[in-house]
Write an enzyme that holds these catalytic residues in place. Structure first.
Site, PDB file in Angstrom:
ATOM      1  N   LYS A 140      21.933 -32.714  53.679  1.00 19.13           N
ATOM      2  CA  LYS A 140      22.263 -34.051  54.176  1.00 19.13           C
ATOM      3  C   LYS A 140      22.944 -34.836  53.072  1.00 19.13           C
ATOM      4  O   LYS A 140      22.716 -34.497  51.913  1.00 19.13           O
ATOM      5  CB  LYS A 140      21.045 -34.802  54.676  1.00 19.13           C
ATOM      6  CG  LYS A 140      19.822 -34.869  53.771  1.00 19.13           C
ATOM      7  CD  LYS A 140      19.837 -35.390  52.390  1.00 19.13           C
ATOM      8  CE  LYS A 140      20.284 -36.782  52.109  1.00 19.13           C
ATOM      9  NZ  LYS A 140      20.210 -37.113  50.638  1.00 19.13           N
ATOM     10  N   TYR A 226      17.813 -40.979  56.143  1.00 26.20           N
ATOM     11  CA  TYR A 226      16.404 -40.730  56.505  1.00 26.20           C
ATOM     12  C   TYR A 226      15.859 -41.858  57.380  1.00 26.20           C
ATOM     13  O   TYR A 226      15.079 -41.625  58.300  1.00 26.20           O
ATOM     14  CB  TYR A 226      15.535 -40.620  55.252  1.00 26.20           C
ATOM     15  CG  TYR A 226      15.763 -39.381  54.440  1.00 26.20           C
ATOM     16  CD1 TYR A 226      15.166 -38.176  54.808  1.00 26.20           C
ATOM     17  CD2 TYR A 226      16.558 -39.399  53.310  1.00 26.20           C
ATOM     18  CE1 TYR A 226      15.368 -37.030  54.058  1.00 26.20           C
ATOM     19  CE2 TYR A 226      16.765 -38.256  52.551  1.00 26.20           C
ATOM     20  CZ  TYR A 226      16.169 -37.075  52.935  1.00 26.20           C
ATOM     21  OH  TYR A 226      16.370 -35.947  52.198  1.00 26.20           O
TER      22      TYR A 226
END
Ligand code: NAD
Length: 370
Positions: A140, A226
């Site tokens: 990510k 997140y």
């Protein structure tokens, strides 16, 4: 290694006889498959990029995996070849650099490549990895923008290879409980979510993370994904609109990238998430308020030590090696030709939100997420 395995098994046992067995059926069926794997087939993983996350988390986690192992490395730093080869017993034939990487196509020891490079390199190595016939895990944030994510998904589809994003929290018991409580509306409909993630950046002022061309942006790209994920997996919905603003207290350090961003996401059900990302605040909270109660985690997104609870009491789940569970899951999916629960599409959904947040900062207006 043993105690972790035991912890994981007892978690599965506890949860499948108690809370959430039905609610998290797809997740649990995977975990049970992992726990009861008798066949000793291990897939070979090659890590691409041997920096902090690969060396500090992924390589150690690969010493604890059951369905995959550290078979190879791809590095642009020749001095790392000998160190890694010695420490992890990696044969010379499984060591590549960025130039000769495509030769990995001929290497039968490597089933999966795991991209742990600066964000600007994710697209190139995903596409090259898929073309070389390897399944891909990409860290990510998935890419510089959602359009690049689509190209990566397309390349993997064309090559008939599986693509997964390094979303370790989908395998972490405390976060899995947040998904269950929110999506199953255990406390009624979720109304608001506070999701914040950040740390005080004290690293190298010349690091790739602070260069937009390499990182795509600052704390939003690195930490904010997140918080966006958290809001999405608690509601189980895709947000429609976002409104964002930013603050910069250290413009000389963060001249090229964002420091602190605040955003509001609007979900189809009417739920709202107030999110924050920062390179200047130590944040790590995920909290949902629903009609009949609330539930939260803090720390929510860390590699371990998750804690939290609901209006009825504290959570008490085991702490696992998240990256080992994540990589074992992907290996299982490849072995059984099953869809991963964190495919490229999941990374792209977050990048669509990130793109809209940056558009909102530019326009000063509420932006549609497209
Ligand atoms: P890092 O700076 O520690 O490592 C980056 C690696 O890329 C280094 O080995 C470096 O040599 C190599 N590299 C190749 N070309 C480079 C270039 N042009 N400039 C700089 N480095 C270059 O970074 P990291 O913290 O390991 O992050 C790597 C990726 O992993 C990022 O996408 C990051 O977001 C992700 N990450 C994920 C987690 C997680 O919890 N899932 C945690 C940390 C990092």
């Amino acid at each position: 290694m043993k105690s972790n395995d035991n912890t994981r098994r007892s978690f599965i046992k506890n949860i499948s006889v108690g809370v959430g067995a039905a609610a998290l059926a797809p997740n649990l069926s995977f975990l049970e498959a992992c726990a009861s794997t008798v066949e000793n087939k291990k897939l070979g993983i090659a890590l691409i990029g041997l920096g902090g996350y690969a060396g500090g988390q992924l390589a150690p986690a690969l010493q604890k995996t059951k369905n995959c192992y550290l078979a190879g490395i791809v590095t642009g730093t020749p001095s790392k070849e000998a160190t890694w080869s010695q420490q992890y017993n990696i044969p010379q034939k499984n060591i590549y650099n960025y130039g000769n990487f495509d030769e990995i196509a001929k290497n039968k020891d490597i089933d999966i490549v795991y991209i742990v490079l600066p964000v600007s390199m994710h697209k190139e190595f995903t596409i090259r990895g898929a073309k070389a016939g390897k399944h891909v895990i990409c860290e990510k944030p998935m890419a510089l923008n959602a359009a690049d994510c689509q190209l990566m998904i397309d390349a993997c589809k064309k090559a008939d290879r599986m693509l997964s994003i390094g979303y370790r929290l989908h395998f972490e018991p405390y976060n899995m409980e947040m998904m269950r409580l929110g999506q199953k509306q255990v406390f009624g409909k979720v109304q608001t979510i506070e999701a914040e993630n950040g740390f005080v950046y004290g690293g190298d002022p010349n690091a790739w993370r602070l260069k937009k061309a390499l990182s795509g942006g600052g704390a939003l790209m690195d930490m904010g994904v997140y918080a966006i994920q958290g809001a999405r997996y608690v509601t189980g919905e895709e947000p429609l609109y976002v409104t964002a603003r930013q603050e910069k207290t250290k413009p000389e350090l963060f001249k090229d990238v964002d420091e602190t961003i605040f955003w509001k996401l609007e979900f189809p059900s009417g739920a709202v998430s107030n999110g924050k990302s920062s390179y200047n605040n130590n944040w790590g909270r995920l909290e949902a308020k629903a009609q009949n109660g609330k539930f939260w985690l803090e720390p929510a997104y860390a590699y371990g030590g998750q804690a939290g609870g609901t209006s009825k009491g504290e959570f008490n789940f085991p702490h696992i090696v998240q990256q080992a569970a994540q990589m074992d899951d992907f290996a299982q999916c490849v072995l059984n030709k099953k869809q991963t629960r964190v495919p490229g599409e999941e990374g792209m959904k977050d990048m669509k939100v990130v793109d809209a947040i940056y558009r909102s900062l530019q326009s000063g207006k509420r932006e549609k997420i497209v």
